[in-house]
Motif scaffolding. Structure first.
Motif, PDB file in Angstrom:
ATOM      1  N   LEU A  87       0.822  -1.201   0.000  1.00 59.19           N
ATOM      2  CA  LEU A  87       0.000   0.000   0.000  1.00 59.19           C
ATOM      3  C   LEU A  87       0.861   1.258   0.000  1.00 59.19           C
ATOM      4  O   LEU A  87       0.524   2.270  -0.646  1.00 59.19           O
ATOM      5  N   GLY A  88       1.981   1.205   0.751  1.00 62.08           N
ATOM      6  CA  GLY A  88       2.866   2.369   0.763  1.00 62.08           C
ATOM      7  C   GLY A  88       3.483   2.620  -0.592  1.00 62.08           C
ATOM      8  O   GLY A  88       3.599   3.776  -1.023  1.00 62.08           O
ATOM      9  N   SER A  89       3.890   1.564  -1.291  1.00 71.06           N
ATOM     10  CA  SER A  89       4.476   1.726  -2.628  1.00 71.06           C
ATOM     11  C   SER A  89       3.473   2.312  -3.597  1.00 71.06           C
ATOM     12  O   SER A  89       3.812   3.169  -4.424  1.00 71.06           O
ATOM     13  N   VAL A  90       2.215   1.853  -3.497  1.00 69.25           N
ATOM     14  CA  VAL A  90       1.159   2.403  -4.366  1.00 69.25           C
ATOM     15  C   VAL A  90       0.881   3.852  -3.992  1.00 69.25           C
ATOM     16  O   VAL A  90       0.688   4.717  -4.846  1.00 69.25           O
ATOM     17  N   GLY A  91       0.906   4.150  -2.677  1.00 62.96           N
ATOM     18  CA  GLY A  91       0.584   5.496  -2.224  1.00 62.96           C
ATOM     19  C   GLY A  91       1.603   6.534  -2.620  1.00 62.96           C
ATOM     20  O   GLY A  91       1.250   7.694  -2.892  1.00 62.96           O
ATOM     21  N   VAL A  92       2.877   6.181  -2.653  1.00 64.90           N
ATOM     22  CA  VAL A  92       3.917   7.168  -2.988  1.00 64.90           C
ATOM     23  C   VAL A  92       4.118   7.302  -4.492  1.00 64.90           C
ATOM     24  O   VAL A  92       4.878   8.176  -4.930  1.00 64.90           O
ATOM     25  N   ALA A  93       3.467   6.430  -5.287  1.00 65.62           N
ATOM     26  CA  ALA A  93       3.596   6.531  -6.741  1.00 65.62           C
ATOM     27  C   ALA A  93       2.986   7.846  -7.218  1.00 65.62           C
ATOM     28  O   ALA A  93       1.916   8.261  -6.766  1.00 65.62           O
TER      29      ALA A  93
END
Length: 615
Positions: A489-495
């Protein structure tokens, strides 16, 4: 704690052009300065004529340096216009070369003659039934011809033409020669054959008698004449050295070569030079002191470096951690925003080595070798802490020169507790990898990406410890699931865009990252395996000693066995320690993208006398 490498400071130093040589030499003495030119097209660059002068000097050096005396660097305690000094030195060398080259040709002819006389002298002293009549053979013709060849080693020429007579000779050193006499056309064809096998033709000495004593007397007389002629030519060349002041001229040109290699493009006007570069001294106190003591008029300014320059990195480690910089240097140089692990390696690598190589006696041997060789071969300084750690673990494991019965184990005998040894090794690996993950967080923080690490890789760390904790308490596996979700979720959120397309990429990175962490952890099993292997080898050594019947034979087996263990297993354990650091620890945080600071070195003494010009 000194984990972050330092960076050099940019400086700009304005000095009179006449003081340039003195200034650079004094800067080199500090070992705190690296020159780098700020390229500014609005200023003239480099000493006028430097490139052409050095190129001409290099040509002279290539042809004539064997006849030069030792150069004398100019005194740097006074001002010197480098351009005027360079032009004067090169002019002196040109005049010297014009006058000396005919003399050098004569001297080289005399040296060739002396070498030829030496060879003939050895031939006369050889074990030969009789010497050829060189005087008559040299006058052979026009139908007959004679040749004397020096044969290459291990050559066995045979099948000589029937029209050619041969006589084999040997000199005092065992070198073989062949004398060939025959019709002129057959001997000419023989020349081609001898050239093919790399035989060397010697000129036939018509003046050499065939009686051995008379031949030695004639050779001695010829040698005395050649040496006297060579000495006279040498004296004339030495006179040219003095007349044209060649030693100081060579020193000036050596300084110019140094300029060309270290400061080829300094901004310069008719009267001033701007020296720019990097200083490893944080406050510049050493730079100020040296310039003040040199009585050089100067203006020194510290400023931010120009854009686009690669700032050098300075490894500021205490003396005890310096040898461990070699591990990070195998990858390169840590960048200014990366962790320098040298101080930590000074603790964990000896612990790892000692655990795998625990023996009091064998560790003492390594310690002694390290103390003996560390100044000759710096890398052997690592043997000092490694050997000391092996001694400590030798007491803990109760092993001295592979004997586990002489002293009691203060902790345990590894061979009796294999499971415990393996568990300790894996636990040590978990600590090392966790430290690497912490260093990765520091790297991101120093780069201003701390929040990005917290949003993404922190979840990976949580999942890693959740999986490890589940081996002890199954309910901790929930932390792993939480970490998985955190990372994805963090990787998707910082994209920044196309976040849905980031989801499969994040899942792939999660799978790869977790597999790497688990494989890296399992790799530390080898630490325990080598500790057990060392104990097994120790037992095998004494087993073979008992099989040899004890006594002197058993003692020899013990000595040889310990020597093999120290040499072979010591090398293997050292390689494994390095491998674990490079591929299991450094991979977590170190990319080695920095540029190491390279201090300016002085011109030194470049030229050395060959002795040819005065003998």
């Amino acid at each position: 704690m000194g984990l972050r490498p330092g960076t050099a400071c940019w400086f700009e130093l304005l000095v009179p052009r006449a003081d340039l040589a003195r200034t650079l030499a004094r800067l080199a003495e500090t070992q705190t300065v690296e020159l780098e030119t700020e390229q500014r097209p609005d200023r003239p660059f480099e000493l006028p004529g430097l490139t052409a002068a050095v190129a001409e000097f290099n040509d002279l050096e290539r042809r004539l340096s064997g006849w030069w005396p030792e150069g004398q660097l100019p005194s740097l305690d006074r001002s010197m216009d480098p351009v005027a000094a360079m032009e004067d030195a090169l002019a002196r060398l040109r005049v010297w070369a014009a006058e000396a080259e005919p003399l050098i040709d004569q001297a080289e002819r005399h040296e060739t003659e002396l070498a030829r006389l030496d060879e003939l002298d050895r031939l006369v002293a050889g074990d030969n039934p009789a010497l050829p009549a060189f005087e008559r053979l040299a006058e052979a013709g026009p139908w007959l011809a004679a040749r004397l060849y020096r044969l290459p080693p291990d050559s066995q020429p045979d099948d000589w033409p029937a029209s050619i007579l041969t006589q084999f000779l040997v000199d005092a050193d065992g070198q073989r020669y062949v004398l060939a006499v025959g019709p002129d056309d057959a001997v000419s064809r023989l020349d081609e054959r001898m050239t093919a096998i790399k035989a060397r033709r010697l000129m036939m000495p018509a003046w050499l008698p065939d009686e051995p004593q008379a031949a030695r007397n004639a050779l001695a007389e010829r040698r005395a004449q050649a040496e006297q002629a060579r000495r006279q030519v040498g004296e004339r060349i030495a006179e040219l050295h003095e007349r044209h002041q060649i030693a100081p001229a060579l020193g000036v040109m050596a300084l110019m070569q140094w300029f060309a290699g270290h400061a080829p493009a300094l901004p310069m006007t008719e009267h001033f030079v701007l020296v720019t570069g990097w200083c490893s001294d944080p406050d510049g106190a050493e730079l100020d002191r040296v310039l003040a003591e040199s009585n050089v008029e100067h203006v020194l300014r510290r400023a931010d470096p120009p854009a686009g320059l690669d700032v050098p990195v300075i490894m500021r480690n205490p003396r005890w951690a310096k040898p461990f910089e070699i591990f990070a240097n195998l990858l390169g140089t840590p960048g200014s925003t990366e962790v320098d692990p040298s101080r930590l390696l000074a603790v964990i690598t000896p612990l790892m080595f000692g655990f795998m190589f625990g023996d009091v006696g064998q560790g003492a041997v390594l310690l002694g070798l390290g103390l003996w060789l560390r100044k000759r071969i710096p890398v052997f300084a690592l043997l000092v802490p490694f050997g000391a750690a092996a001694i400590v673990f030798g007491f803990l494991f109760g092993s001295i020169f592979a004997n586990e019965h002489l002293i009691p184990a203060l902790w345990m005998h590894p061979i009796d507790h294999p499971t415990t040894i393996m568990a300790i090794a894996v636990g040590f690996g978990v600590c090392v990898i966790a430290t690497g993950l912490l260093f990765d967080a520091l790297r991101c923080l120093w780069r201003g990406a701390g929040l990005h690490w917290l949003a993404t890789r922190a979840g990976l760390v949580l999942a890693y410890f959740g999986i490890l904790g589940a081996l002890l308490r199954p309910e901790l596996l929930n932390l792993a699931w939480l970490g998985f979700a955190w990372f994805v979720l963090g990787s998707v959120g910082v994209a920044e865009r196309q976040r849905l397309m980031e989801l499969p990429k994040a899942l792939g990175e999660l799978l790869e990252g977790m597999l790497q962490l688990l494989v890296n952890t399992i790799s530390f099993v080898r630490v325990g395996a080598f500790a057990l292997a060392h104990a097994g080898l120790s037992a095998a050594v004494f087993g073979m000693a008992d099989a040899a019947g004890g006594g002197l034979a058993g003692l020899i087996v013990i000595i040889l066995g310990n020597a093999i263990v120290i040499a072979l297993e010591g090398l293997i354990v050292g390689i494994q320690t390095t491998r674990l650091m490079l591929f299991e620890f450094f991979i977590r945080f170190l990319t080695a993208e920095g540029r190491r600071f390279k201090p300016l070195t002085g011109p030194g003494a470049v030229f050395r006398p060959t002795g040819r010009s005065s003998t």
